[in-house]
Each structure stands twice: as structure tokens, then as C-alpha cells.
Enzyme design. Structure first.
Site, mmCIF file in Angstrom:
data_model
loop_
_atom_site.group_PDB
_atom_site.id
_atom_site.type_symbol
_atom_site.label_atom_id
_atom_site.label_comp_id
_atom_site.label_asym_id
_atom_site.label_seq_id
_atom_site.Cartn_x
_atom_site.Cartn_y
_atom_site.Cartn_z
ATOM 1 N N CYS A 73 39.686 47.282 30.120
ATOM 2 C CA CYS A 73 40.478 47.471 31.207
ATOM 3 C C CYS A 73 39.898 47.004 32.698
ATOM 4 C CB CYS A 73 40.872 48.787 31.300
ATOM 5 S SG CYS A 73 39.680 50.295 31.477
ATOM 6 N N ASP A 278 48.899 48.328 35.697
ATOM 7 C CA ASP A 278 47.930 49.145 34.608
ATOM 8 C C ASP A 278 47.603 48.185 33.701
ATOM 9 O OD1 ASP A 278 47.035 50.860 32.978
ATOM 10 O OD2 ASP A 278 48.405 52.369 33.644
ATOM 11 N N HIS A 280 46.398 49.093 30.821
ATOM 12 C CA HIS A 280 46.480 49.913 29.618
ATOM 13 C C HIS A 280 47.446 49.593 28.608
ATOM 14 C CE1 HIS A 280 43.243 51.549 32.529
ATOM 15 N NE2 HIS A 280 42.675 51.812 31.375
#
Length: 393
Positions: A73, A278, A280
Site C-alpha cells: 500500500c 485508498d 486497498h
């Protein structure tokens, strides 16, 4: 369904629209009103390159991981902040991505530099393998400082962009060091070695005139990354106003950081909330289609972005800025100096003209690709990963 493989379409109901507020929305130096410019806000966010976990890409190092789910990430956040620098460099801050609209070649040149293949300059493969020199095993979680150092090294091979990448250590930005770095009037490092432009080059292909333009330029476009620690276990409230002002500056590239267990790419704020992309979400690796075109929709977040309270931000971050010209840099310096006078805004870093006497080694400020810097960096940021859980493969 595995949570790691959920897509934004699957989770769409969980993503809130922007709040109806009179507070301005700031996105990378642009100010918007939710009431009158909501479409413009979403278009600006969608136009940022969005890099997420991917699966089924060629094995890193030939025998390594084929997915970065669970560990990549911060690497993806590093890609996003650096991609924004390349977008500003080659397309301009006002460029917008519109679904279904044919984009210019430079857009695909930028995107191709981040594709999950070993021969793309800023691919997950290159970042992971270059990180070994920073003391990070392939598959190990990075902190913001480590990914910044790796991207600086990789940028030296990107002769098309010809960027001057400076990482300001010890919470200090030295103007003299930056001017020396950017005002080098030597030809780009690979001027003679710039690859010939051929019709079958799909990755890292560059227009021929780029090298000529850069050799004539007296200022190399600057990517300035500033690793910071704004508290011990949580962000010191005294820094919040200063952090907000960074998003107001036209030179802003955003911030990489996050909260324990997860890294995010922060692109702005509204009220007391940060706006971020994000990484993820696990998506399949993308390959060019039969006609040689690269499907690009999965590289743009087409839903409202995420938000989180500024108070939840982990104190270990890296702030980024892009100065395309010397005038941009001078303007940025003036803004930082004025910011130090803002009531209630504690400076996050010091801006000085020359290297302070307590800097024992000038090379810390301007690491070369061949420097063995891991040990020195640990002295500055030896706890950068302590507040994050290291996720196993």
C-alpha cells in the site's frame, strides 16, 4: 468474498458523497465549493492516477510475489504522489481525464511508467527491487521516507521527465541545495542514451524533442519530498493548520502516510477531514489489448474519494511539492515563509538559505543513486515503521 479483492463498484454504497458544507474543498492547490462545483471536484479527483493492489502481474525478480496485496500500500501511495508530479510535468495541473475520451500520447507515457512490469520505471517491480538497497526485503512494508528514497533513485533513469528530486531530511529544506540541484545546466543524464522512438515501444516511450527541450532548460523541474514526524504516537494538533495550508499551495503534490495498518495518498481536505485515495483494493494486472492500447479506467477512482479525520492521521508522513520553474520554487519559498507567520500554525519544517552547521554530512541532503544511505536514514527515521503493523504475504 475476500475483502482484499472487493472493488469500488462492490463497495459503492459505503462511500459517502461530500458533505453539504460552506467550508471550501481544497484539492492539490485548487479551491472548490461543494454547492456550486461538486462536479468539478469529482472530475479533479477522478483525474488523479489511482494505483491499488494488483494481482497476477509478472513475478517480481522472476520468482517473487505476483501480487502486492497486504504489503504494497505505501509503494502504491508513492506511485500516486510521483505520478502526480509526472502529470504536472507533462500534462499540466489543469489536465482532466474523461471516461471514453481519447487522451494524448503523453498521458499514456506517464501511465506506462507505472505499469506492473519490470521495464516500467516506477513499477511495483522496480520499487520493490530498489528497496532492497534501502534494507527492505521484497514483500516488506515501507514507511513514507523509504518509498521517497527509492523513488528518488528510480527517477534518475527517467530521462524523459528529467526531474530533480530532492528529499529534505532532518525537518529542514535548504534552498541553496535545491537551487544547485535544479540549476545544473548539464545535459540530461541520458541525453546520449535516450531510447530511440520506435512505433513498437509501448513502455517508457518518449517524444524525441523532450531531450532537446531539457538540454536547453536552465531549471530542472523539482520534486520536493519532505519526510516528517509530526508527533510520537499521534499527530500534534499544533501542526494541523500548517498541514492544511500545504494542500492550498499550487505546488502541492499531496501527502503520503495514513493510519496504523494502512497507507493512503492524501490529496486535500474539507473542514477537519482529509480527502484521500485508498490503494486497498485488489484489481487484476492490466495488459495492453490486441491493438496495443492500454485499458486505463481502473487507474482512475470514479466514485467519491474517502475521507478521514485529520486527528486520526499517523504522525509519520511525507509531504510533496512540484516546482516546474524557478519562479514556482521562489513562490513556494515565499508561501512557506508567510505560513510561519500564521497564528496557530506551527511550522512542520524549517526553510533555510544555507546548510545549518549541525548538518554533519551534506550528502544526507542530496543522496546520489550510488550512495549507501540506509544506515544514515535509520538515524533520522529509525521509528518510521513502529506504529504500523507489518503485514505478511
Amino acid at each position: 468474498m475476500d475483502a482484499a479483492t472487493l472493488t469500488y463498484d462492490t463497495l459503492r454504497f459505503e462511500y459517502e458523497d461530500f458533505p453539504e458544507t460552506k467550508e471550501p474543498v481544497w484539492i492539490l492547490g485548487r479551491k472548490y465549493s461543494v454547492f456550486t462545483e461538486k462536479e468539478e471536484i469529482l472530475l479533479d479527483v477522478t483525474s488523479r492516477l489511482w494505483f491499488t493492489y494488483r494481482k497476477n502481474f509478472p513475478a517480481i525478480g522472476g520468482t517473487g510475489p505476483t501480487s502486492d496485496t497486504g504489503w504494497g500500500c505505501m509503494l502504491r501511495c508513492g506511485q500516486m504522489i510521483f505520478a502526480q508530479a509526472l502529470v504536472c510535468r507533462h500534462l499540466g495541473r489543469d489536465w482532466r481525464w474523461i471516461k471514453g475520451k481519447r487522451q494524448m500520447d503523453n498521458y499514456f507515457n506517464v501511465l506506462n511508467a507505472f505499469i506492473d512490469k519490470k521495464d516500467s520505471y516506477y513499477s511495483i517491480h522496480q520499487i520493490a527491487q530498489m528497496g532492497v538497497g534501502e534494507g527492505k526485503s521484497i514483500g516488506q512494508w515501507y514507511g513514507p521516507n523509504t518509498v521517497a528514497q527509492v523513488l528518488k533513485k528510480l527517477a534518475t533513469f527517467d530521462t524523459w521527465s528529467s526531474l530533480a528530486v530532492h528529499i529534505a531530511m532532518d525537518n529542514t529544506v535548504v534552498m541553496e541545495e535545491i537551487r544547485r540541484l535544479c540549476q545544473s545546466n548539464f545535459p540530461c543524464a541520458g541525453a546520449a542514451a535516450c531510447p530511440a522512438v520506435e512505433s513498437d515501444v509501448l513502455y517508457n516511450g518518449y517524444p524525441e524533442e523532450a531531450g532537446v527541450r531539457d538540454r536547453l532548460s536552465l531549471w530542472k523541474p523539482l520534486v520536493l519530498l519532505i519526510p516528517l514526524r509530526l508527533g510520537l504516537t499521534e499527530i500534534n494538533e499544533a501542526y494541523i493548520e500548517t498541514l492544511k495550508h500545504c494542500f492550498m499551495m499550487p505546488q502541492s503534490l499531496g501527502v503520503i502516510g495514513g493510519k496504523p495498518n494502512s497507507a493512503h495518498y492524501f490529496i486535500g481536505y474539507v473542514g477537519e477531514e482529509l480527502i484521500y485515495l485508498d490503494p486497498h483494493t485488489t484489481q487484476p494486472a492490466v495488459e495492453p489489448n490486441d491493438s496495443g492500447c492500454l485499458p486505463d479506467e481502473s487507474f482512475h477512482c470514479q466514485h467519491p474519494p474517502c475521507r478521514m479525520s485529520i486527528a486520526e492521521l499517523d504522525p509519520s508522513i511525507a509531504v510533496g511539492f512540484f516546482c516546474n520553474t524557478e519562479e514556482d520554487f521562489n513562490d513556494w519559498c515565499q508561501q512557506i515563509k508567510k505560513l510561519s507567520l500564521v497564528r496557530g500554525a506551527l511550522p512542520m519544517f524549517e526553510l533555510v538559505e544555507r546548510q545549518p552547521p549541525h548538518f554533519s554530512n551534506p550528502d544526507v541532503l542530496n543522496l546520489t543513486p550510488d550512495s549507501s544511505d540506509a544506515d544514515r536514514l535509520e538515524r533520522f527515521f529509525d521509528s518510521e515503521d513502529e506504529d504500523f503493523e507489518i503485514l505478511s504475504l
